[in-house]
Write an enzyme that holds these catalytic residues in place. Sequence first.
Site, mmCIF file in Angstrom:
data_model
loop_
_atom_site.group_PDB
_atom_site.id
_atom_site.type_symbol
_atom_site.label_atom_id
_atom_site.label_comp_id
_atom_site.label_asym_id
_atom_site.label_seq_id
_atom_site.Cartn_x
_atom_site.Cartn_y
_atom_site.Cartn_z
ATOM 1 N N ASN A 11 0.825 -1.211 0.000
ATOM 2 C CA ASN A 11 0.000 0.000 0.000
ATOM 3 C C ASN A 11 0.856 1.257 0.000
ATOM 4 O OD1 ASN A 11 -2.642 -1.247 0.187
ATOM 5 N ND2 ASN A 11 -2.111 -1.794 2.287
ATOM 6 N N ASP A 109 11.408 3.374 5.244
ATOM 7 C CA ASP A 109 10.287 3.396 6.187
ATOM 8 C C ASP A 109 10.730 3.063 7.604
ATOM 9 O OD1 ASP A 109 10.912 0.818 5.313
ATOM 10 O OD2 ASP A 109 8.846 0.095 5.416
ATOM 11 N N ASP A 129 6.555 -2.717 13.116
ATOM 12 C CA ASP A 129 5.748 -2.254 11.983
ATOM 13 C C ASP A 129 5.153 -3.463 11.267
ATOM 14 O OD1 ASP A 129 4.596 -1.077 9.784
ATOM 15 O OD2 ASP A 129 6.345 0.107 9.224
ATOM 16 N N THR A 132 4.105 -5.258 4.863
ATOM 17 C CA THR A 132 4.269 -6.444 4.028
ATOM 18 C C THR A 132 5.219 -7.415 4.704
ATOM 19 O OG1 THR A 132 3.903 -5.059 2.082
ATOM 20 C CG2 THR A 132 4.847 -7.244 1.717
#
Length: 258
Positions: A11, A109, A129, A132
């Site tokens: 995403n 990220d 986190d 994916t």
Amino acid sequence: MLLAMDIGNTNTVLGLFNEQRLVHDWRIRTEVNTTVDEYGIAIRSLFDAHGFFVADVGSVIISCVVPPVLNSIERFCRKYFNIQPIIVGPGIRTGMPIFYDNPKEVGADRIVNAVAAYDYYRCATIVVDFGTATTFDYISDKGEYMGGVISPGIMISCEALFFKTSKLPRVEIFARPPSVLAKNTIASMNAGIVYGYAGLVEGIITRMRNEIGTNLKVVATGGLAALIASECSLIDDVDDYLTLKGLRIIFERNKKNP
């Protein structure tokens, strides 16, 4: 306003900031073959639906872990916003020393999350986190990125079950199981994912704490963070907007003074 874009493998999350306040966010699917104009149509439509205009955007910052997408996004920003975006990567001021064998290997990220976590908590922290991949990153009490752990993400595991078995269905929606002992296939898979990942998270956090030898704050982010955190006593906080907040902080550290 500032448009922050976190482009992940599955995403892309967009956040629109007015100064330090996140005024709106959107989540769209990351597609490698999306064209510049398709991005323009999609994002303009999202803006229009909530009363924003392309002209409202004065700056853009991007975190991207999908290199084939980055070129199209950069060209989109130049064409539709007339802006050269800031790209989180080598040469960008994060304010955080990175202690990793090759700092360039660390996903943008993960660094963005680490910057946000230290800016907010100001203590030794583990960021989990649920993307994916499910990542665990340790930030020292001095604000140093010290490394972490990468494990398969929840949806990757579910897809593996679907593709590698003959009779198990694809499961894409999860909920807190009423019991670990399920009475049908879907419920059994749901319990396995939720309790299995809660156990994985608790196990890795415990091992990290034992190895680091210090008291740690644990914050979770990502799509299924709240669900897994509800079954994991070692997670202290859930922040769905941690990555967007980190992008805003890094933007502030890199913007040009007028």
